[in-house]
Design an enzyme around this catalytic site. Structure first.
Site, PDB file in Angstrom:
ATOM      1  N   ASP A 197       0.850  -1.186   0.000  1.00  0.00           N
ATOM      2  CA  ASP A 197       0.000   0.000   0.000  1.00  0.00           C
ATOM      3  C   ASP A 197       0.889   1.241   0.000  1.00  0.00           C
ATOM      4  O   ASP A 197       1.120   1.883   1.030  1.00  0.00           O
ATOM      5  CB  ASP A 197      -0.939  -0.004   1.211  1.00  0.00           C
ATOM      6  CG  ASP A 197      -2.093   0.966   1.033  1.00  0.00           C
ATOM      7  OD1 ASP A 197      -2.106   1.680   0.002  1.00  0.00           O
ATOM      8  OD2 ASP A 197      -2.974   1.012   1.901  1.00  0.00           O
ATOM      9  N   GLY A 220      -4.558   5.855  16.833  1.00  0.00           N
ATOM     10  CA  GLY A 220      -4.625   4.690  17.725  1.00  0.00           C
ATOM     11  C   GLY A 220      -5.689   3.735  17.234  1.00  0.00           C
ATOM     12  O   GLY A 220      -5.781   3.468  16.038  1.00  0.00           O
ATOM     13  N   HIS A 275       4.057   4.834  13.504  1.00  0.00           N
ATOM     14  CA  HIS A 275       2.929   5.239  12.648  1.00  0.00           C
ATOM     15  C   HIS A 275       1.567   4.910  13.220  1.00  0.00           C
ATOM     16  O   HIS A 275       0.552   5.293  12.653  1.00  0.00           O
ATOM     17  CB  HIS A 275       3.068   4.603  11.268  1.00  0.00           C
ATOM     18  CG  HIS A 275       2.484   3.216  11.153  1.00  0.00           C
ATOM     19  ND1 HIS A 275       2.812   2.191  12.010  1.00  0.00           N
ATOM     20  CD2 HIS A 275       1.592   2.697  10.276  1.00  0.00           C
ATOM     21  CE1 HIS A 275       2.155   1.102  11.655  1.00  0.00           C
ATOM     22  NE2 HIS A 275       1.412   1.375  10.612  1.00  0.00           N
ATOM     23  N   GLY A 276       1.513   4.186  14.328  1.00  0.00           N
ATOM     24  CA  GLY A 276       0.216   3.803  14.885  1.00  0.00           C
ATOM     25  C   GLY A 276       0.416   3.028  16.165  1.00  0.00           C
ATOM     26  O   GLY A 276       1.486   3.094  16.788  1.00  0.00           O
ATOM     27  N   ALA A 277      -0.616   2.264  16.545  1.00  0.00           N
ATOM     28  CA  ALA A 277      -0.495   1.471  17.767  1.00  0.00           C
ATOM     29  C   ALA A 277       0.269   0.169  17.502  1.00  0.00           C
ATOM     30  O   ALA A 277       1.047  -0.287  18.334  1.00  0.00           O
ATOM     31  CB  ALA A 277      -1.879   1.168  18.327  1.00  0.00           C
TER      32      ALA A 277
END
Lengths: 472, 134
Positions: free
Chosen positions: A102, A370, A395-397
């Site tokens: 992606d 999150g 970049h995130g959780a």
């Protein structure tokens, strides 16, 4: 494939938030592997194959200093998700699998001029309107279809192309990473299949972990930077998470395959085919670079069109005012960028691969979503990131539970009830997609963000609380 | 169909086993279609031929599945193998039967080479792991 997974005893603590797997761990390592985490999370980091994948990254030709894993790291394919690696542009490689399928999956934060009190009685209407305006789900086409050279124009010119058509403003460009365009893009390096897969997908969320949330700022950590970003307590904002859809997936598929075939020509041998790579300076490397840039441009346009659709939904519910929806920032977290860093005391141009990792340049807005029921964070990039992490942060959780396990352990009605009790309105077209993204499938976002904040690679500015979740 | 799902933190990993190489290709495609979860729209069938060349057997299987995945998204169809017309270590030519769909319930972004390894055991059974990027 050598599948010796590093154990706790193989990790050497370097600093409070940094551990290292030394080069001596495996004979094919060219550099050490480093992971940013905490004592609390380190066992979960070792609980899947992500550290083995991190070690595999260190075998790529031309890699500089170390392979890095961010605190949200988890098992992927090729690179782990949360992996960062930098290669010399002269004798280093480019690896499509080190960027991910992606291409330019990323996050966009939209600011509004409303506070939570202004919208709290209209959340159901807003959720409904957004779900009607923003297509989501597998194979769901958008309202924008390409004619003639439209597709090539978007691939070549990125968001500036759609400013002309009224879907974006000059101000939006100023608040998008790289101004929403990578100028090396060349549509001729994008296959017909990729263009066909993307032909009706602009302005669509897709499925999986992609979403559009409406949130409000529930805590401000840094008044000065919050003000600079135009954020304040109780302000309603929106987070959009998606990428380059089928077009980007096909570009990556085409070039992993091409590079795998071409590797032997350059004498490259790797422990994992998914790391397939060629020298950036080679013909195949340049072809992928140009195609990746085109995929990135498509993804920025996708998120821009979704913001336009959000504006239409906003007007429908509030009877106008969408012109006051401004872009706070748009950031990529699956991408390669050519950037300059100091290596062994000398400035060098490197191609930095971030797969599930975010740029964290000093003063730049960093967006870390999150889960659907917890919090998201806005941070500001720091100089320390330039010194230690090739200008990168998490970049995130980060997932910690497989989708299958989530389906076996989470009851949809119970999750929906829990979300309602938290005051969160959910619109999801798929029960499976909804439960796979349950908050317990992820690491604790607060712990993850605390690591990068404490390590000084990005600092907390505000925390966001979700009130509307729209996803497939 | 003979496949089982393995644990993977973020994506979908399967182990496919078959008595013949041809069956391994057919079963791998059936596994992929089952993961995609087609919501079917009528029974009209359209034959499509795919011809793939790859560096070895493992790459051939993954490249075949990738090609079918792309066709699924482009044509809004799901597929099963109608006939394998030709197959060796580096090339496969397959006639697919494609049927229309309303949608798929899972978005497979790509079929990866990671951990894929087409092997035959001493009893003649073929197997491989496949990780689908979700």
């Amino acid at each position: 494939m050598d599948q010796v997974v590093p154990q706790r005893s193989d990790l050497r603590k370097m600093e409070d938030w940094l551990w290292e797997i030394p080069k001596s761990f495996r004979k094919d390592m060219r550099v050490p592997a480093q992971v940013y985490t905490s004592e609390e999370m380190i066992d979960s980091v070792l609980g899947d194959k992500s550290m083995w994948q991190l070690v595999n990254m260190t075998t790529l030709p031309g890699i500089q200093k170390y392979a890095l894993a961010m605190p949200d790291v988890h098992q992927g394919y090729g690179f782990p998700v949360g992996g960062v690696a930098a290669f010399d542009i002269k004798d280093g490689v480019i690896s499509p699998g080190g960027i991910g399928y992606d291409i330019n999956c990323g996050v966009r934060l939209v600011g509004t001029d409303k506070s939570f009190n202004d919208v709290k009685d209209k959340l159901e209407d807003l959720a409904q309107a957004i779900s009607e305006w923003v297509p989501s789900g597998v194979g769901k086409g958008g309202r924008i279809t390409f004619k003639g050279s439209d597709m090539d124009d978007v691939l070549k010119n990125g968001v500036p192309e759609i400013v002309k058509k009224g879907y974006a403003t000059e101000d939006d460009l100023d608040h998008t990473e790289s101004g929403g365009v990578l100028s090396d893009a060349d549509p001729r390096d994008v296959s017909l299949n990729a263009k066909k897969r993307g032909k009706d997908q602009l302005g669509t969320l897709g499925a999986g972990n992609h979403f559009l949330d409406v949130c409000y700022v529930d805590k401000v950590f840094d008044d000065k930077n919050a003000e600079k970003m135009g954020l304040y307590e109780n302000q309603v904002v929106s987070l959009i998470h998606t990428g380059s859809r089928g077009l980007g997936h096909q570009i990556a598929t085409d070039y992993v395959r091409l590079h795998m075939k071409a590797m032997s020509k350059y004498g490259i041998e790797l422990p994992d085919r998914e790391l397939a790579c060629v020298p950036l300076s080679s013909e195949e490397g340049q072809q992928y670079w140009r195609a990746m840039c085109a995929g990135a441009n498509f993804a920025w346009c996708n998120r821009q069109f979704i913001m336009w659709e959000l504006r239409q939904a906003w007007d429908q519910v509030f009877g106008g005012g969408s012109d006051r929806l401004n872009l706070v920032y748009d950031i990529a977290h699956n991408i390669a960028k050519i950037e300059e860093y100091e290596v062994d005391g000398k400035k060098k141009k490197l191609i930095v691969h971030r797969k599930g990792a975010t740029r964290s340049f000093p003063g730049q807005t960093v967006l870390i979503p999150g889960t659907m029921a917890t919090s998201s964070y806005v941070l500001v990039g720091q100089e320390t990131a330039m010194e230690k992490t090739f200008g990168s942060t998490c970049h995130g959780a980060g997932r910690s539970m497989s989708r299958r396990k989530a389906r076996m352990t989470v009851q949809p009605q119970e999750l929906l009830k829990r979300m309602r009790e938290l005051g969160i309105v959910v619109v999801s077209g798929s029960t499976r997609g909804f439960i796979e993204e349950a908050p317990e499938s992820y690491k604790d976002i607060h712990n993850v963000v605390d690591v990068v904040d404490s390590a000084g690679i990005a600092k907390k500015v505000v925390r966001l609380r979700p009130v509307v979740v729209v996803k497939c | 169909m003979s496949y089982k799902r393995l644990e993977h933190t973020a994506d979908v990993e399967v182990l496919v086993e078959a008595d013949s190489l041809e069956s391994l290709f057919c079963d791998s495609l059936d596994a992929m279609v089952e993961i995609m979860g087609p919501e079917k729209k009528g029974d009209k069938s359209t034959n499509r031929t795919v011809s793939i060349g790859s560096i070895d057997l493992t790459a051939l299987l993954i490249d075949f599945l990738s090609e079918v995945l792309a066709l699924s998204e482009i044509n809004n169809e799901y597929y099963e193998v109608e006939k394998i017309q030709f197959m060796n270590e580096n090339r496969v030519e397959v006639v697919l039967a494609g049927r229309p769909i309303e949608t798929f319930s899972e978005d497979i972004k790509a079929v990866t080479y990671h951990e894929a390894d087409v092997v035959q055991d001493k009893d003649g059974k073929w197997s491989t792991k496949i990780i689908f990027d979700i």
